[in-house]
Design an enzyme around this catalytic site. Structure first.
Site, PDB file in Angstrom:
ATOM      1  N   GLU A   1       3.604   3.574   9.305  1.00 47.48           N
ATOM      2  CA  GLU A   1       4.306   4.818   8.965  1.00 47.48           C
ATOM      3  C   GLU A   1       3.516   6.024   9.468  1.00 47.48           C
ATOM      4  O   GLU A   1       4.056   7.101   9.661  1.00 47.48           O
ATOM      5  CB  GLU A   1       4.468   4.932   7.438  1.00 47.48           C
ATOM      6  CG  GLU A   1       5.423   3.922   6.853  1.00 47.48           C
ATOM      7  CD  GLU A   1       5.384   3.872   5.323  1.00 47.48           C
ATOM      8  OE1 GLU A   1       6.355   3.430   4.736  1.00 47.48           O
ATOM      9  OE2 GLU A   1       4.365   4.274   4.722  1.00 47.48           O
TER      10      GLU A   1
ATOM     11  N   GLY B   1      14.079   1.691   0.590  1.00 45.87           N
ATOM     12  CA  GLY B   1      15.335   0.954   0.591  1.00 45.87           C
ATOM     13  C   GLY B   1      16.454   1.866   0.103  1.00 45.87           C
ATOM     14  O   GLY B   1      16.298   2.566  -0.903  1.00 45.87           O
TER      15      GLY B   1
ATOM     16  N   ASP C   1      15.890  -0.290   4.972  1.00 41.84           N
ATOM     17  CA  ASP C   1      16.660  -1.461   4.541  1.00 41.84           C
ATOM     18  C   ASP C   1      17.584  -1.014   3.419  1.00 41.84           C
ATOM     19  O   ASP C   1      17.468   0.094   2.903  1.00 41.84           O
ATOM     20  CB  ASP C   1      15.716  -2.575   4.066  1.00 41.84           C
ATOM     21  CG  ASP C   1      14.767  -2.083   2.974  1.00 41.84           C
ATOM     22  OD1 ASP C   1      13.628  -1.712   3.310  1.00 41.84           O
ATOM     23  OD2 ASP C   1      15.171  -2.038   1.798  1.00 41.84           O
TER      24      ASP C   1
ATOM     25  N   MET D   1       7.899   2.418  -3.516  1.00 42.23           N
ATOM     26  CA  MET D   1       6.872   1.886  -4.398  1.00 42.23           C
ATOM     27  C   MET D   1       5.712   2.845  -4.696  1.00 42.23           C
ATOM     28  O   MET D   1       4.730   2.438  -5.297  1.00 42.23           O
ATOM     29  CB  MET D   1       6.334   0.566  -3.819  1.00 42.23           C
ATOM     30  CG  MET D   1       7.430  -0.475  -3.622  1.00 42.23           C
ATOM     31  SD  MET D   1       6.882  -2.023  -2.869  1.00 42.23           S
ATOM     32  CE  MET D   1       5.924  -2.723  -4.205  1.00 42.23           C
ATOM     33  N   GLU D   2       5.811   4.103  -4.266  1.00 42.04           N
ATOM     34  CA  GLU D   2       4.656   4.999  -4.435  1.00 42.04           C
ATOM     35  C   GLU D   2       4.977   6.415  -4.937  1.00 42.04           C
ATOM     36  O   GLU D   2       4.184   7.007  -5.685  1.00 42.04           O
ATOM     37  CB  GLU D   2       3.903   5.169  -3.081  1.00 42.04           C
ATOM     38  CG  GLU D   2       3.322   3.913  -2.491  1.00 42.04           C
ATOM     39  CD  GLU D   2       4.337   3.112  -1.685  1.00 42.04           C
ATOM     40  OE1 GLU D   2       5.354   3.696  -1.267  1.00 42.04           O
ATOM     41  OE2 GLU D   2       4.121   1.904  -1.479  1.00 42.04           O
TER      42      GLU D   2
HETATM   43  N1  SAH Z   1       6.693  -5.916   5.015  1.00 41.12           N
HETATM   44  C1  SAH Z   1       5.611  -5.075   4.589  1.00 41.12           C
HETATM   45  C2  SAH Z   1       5.719  -4.831   3.132  1.00 41.12           C
HETATM   46  C3  SAH Z   1       6.284  -3.560   2.876  1.00 41.12           C
HETATM   47  S1  SAH Z   1       6.396  -3.263   1.167  1.00 41.12           S
HETATM   48  C4  SAH Z   1       4.302  -5.729   4.879  1.00 41.12           C
HETATM   49  O1  SAH Z   1       4.316  -6.882   5.218  1.00 41.12           O
HETATM   50  O2  SAH Z   1       3.280  -5.063   4.747  1.00 41.12           O
HETATM   51  C5  SAH Z   1       7.476  -2.007   1.226  1.00 41.12           C
HETATM   52  C6  SAH Z   1       6.948  -0.650   1.544  1.00 41.12           C
HETATM   53  O3  SAH Z   1       8.016   0.131   2.020  1.00 41.12           O
HETATM   54  C7  SAH Z   1       6.407   0.068   0.322  1.00 41.12           C
HETATM   55  O4  SAH Z   1       5.396   0.953   0.702  1.00 41.12           O
HETATM   56  C8  SAH Z   1       7.655   0.802  -0.221  1.00 41.12           C
HETATM   57  O5  SAH Z   1       7.364   2.113  -0.627  1.00 41.12           O
HETATM   58  C9  SAH Z   1       8.637   0.833   0.938  1.00 41.12           C
HETATM   59  N2  SAH Z   1       9.920   0.128   0.773  1.00 41.12           N
HETATM   60  C10 SAH Z   1      10.795  -0.065   1.778  1.00 41.12           C
HETATM   61  N3  SAH Z   1      11.868  -0.754   1.369  1.00 41.12           N
HETATM   62  C11 SAH Z   1      11.689  -1.035   0.057  1.00 41.12           C
HETATM   63  C12 SAH Z   1      12.452  -1.758  -0.916  1.00 41.12           C
HETATM   64  N4  SAH Z   1      13.596  -2.348  -0.599  1.00 41.12           N
HETATM   65  N5  SAH Z   1      11.949  -1.863  -2.175  1.00 41.12           N
HETATM   66  C13 SAH Z   1      10.768  -1.282  -2.486  1.00 41.12           C
HETATM   67  N6  SAH Z   1      10.002  -0.598  -1.595  1.00 41.12           N
HETATM   68  C14 SAH Z   1      10.443  -0.460  -0.337  1.00 41.12           C
END
Ligand code: SAH
Length: 251
Positions: free
Chosen positions: A12, A78, A218, A194-195
């Site tokens: 990001e 999301g 997503d 998530m933050e």
């Molecule tokens: N695929 C990534 C994991 C991302 S976790 C990896 O392997 O590292 C998701 C991150 O994107 C978090 O920082 C959150 O803030 C954001 N995010 C995007 N889509 C999300 C969703 N559907 N639910 C929760 N957080 C989401």
């Protein structure tokens, strides 16, 4: 004084680090911070890692150790609201922690000690971020070659409530439940991540302006894990770069 640009994931942040003048990498509290200038504006680029506690630690370090004047979060989320689609951009008006539940001691979602469930972002900083987001999304295809997929409508900018919690929401059932429960209590959520709510709370505690923008990666449903990495690299990071640069010009 510097503006902090905070993100959860390296992808990001990557476009912004690439543009940083006089970059200086500092490790503090186990995480990487970059000091430097973007278009002559002093900034600290910070990576929180994923989740509310990691975000709160990073926000606190930005305030206590780096003495920043304001915090702007850029990242992905999301989409849960109607019409909040992949590639759209959400500028947060306020935040709720969807996993905060101290009931029956306090109403569900209320932050104990704050007498409220929702924490507002800074209105003035948010208004500037919204202007920057609108300009970037409108000019994305001409300015930096970013296009919505063939046959799909142009990306849109939304402004409203965002929910944070320590869960990657990755099934349609969970997303629908989360949205319906919050809606039943009058909280109409556009996006989930998530933050952000943790940073909003830290900034509220310290009296520091906070604003946040998230590109929708997503629909928080069963395909949420799909092309996540590719999307963040190719779309979200470009939007982050252009929106942040446009915002800094306005400060
Ligand atoms: N695929 C990534 C994991 C991302 S976790 C990896 O392997 O590292 C998701 C991150 O994107 C978090 O920082 C959150 O803030 C954001 N995010 C995007 N889509 C999300 C969703 N559907 N639910 C929760 N957080 C989401």
């Amino acid at each position: 004084m510097s503006t902090a640009i905070l993100s959860a994931l390296t992808e990001e942040q990557s476009s912004l680090v690439g543009r940083l003048a006089h970059p200086q990498r500092v490790t503090h509290a186990g995480r990487a911070f970059w000091r430097g200038e973007l278009d002559d504006r002093p900034v600290v680029l910070a990576l929180s890692g994923i989740g509310k506690v990691a975000a709160a630690t990073t926000a606190t370090a930005l305030i206590e150790h780096f003495g920043v004047a304001r915090i702007v979060f850029t990242g992905v989320a999301g989409g849960v609201g109607d019409g909040v689609n992949v590639g759209d951009v959400v500028v947060a008006q306020d935040y709720i922690q969807h996993d905060m539940d101290a009931s029956p001691l306090f109403p569900r979602w209320e932050l104990p000690g704050y007498a409220r469930s929702r924490l507002p972002c800074d209105p003035a900083l948010t208004a500037l971020l919204l202007e920057a987001a609108n300009a970037c999304v409108a000019g994305a295809s001409s300015q930096f070659g970013l296009k919505s997929a063939p046959g799909q409508r142009a990306h849109q900018v939304h402004h409203g409530l965002v929910a944070s919690g320590d869960r990657f929401v990755s099934t349609a059932t969970e997303s629908a439940q989360l949205r319906a429960a919050l809606q039943g209590a009058g909280h109409d959520v556009l996006a989930v991540e998530m933050e952000g709510a943790a940073v909003a709370q830290v900034c509220q505690d310290y009296g520091l302006p906070f604003a946040a923008v998230r590109t929708i990666s997503d629909r928080a449903d069963d395909t949420a894990h799909g092309d996540f990495a590719l999307f963040v690299q190719t779309v979200a990071s470009r939007y982050a770069e252009h929106m942040v640069l446009a915002l800094l010009q306005k400060l």
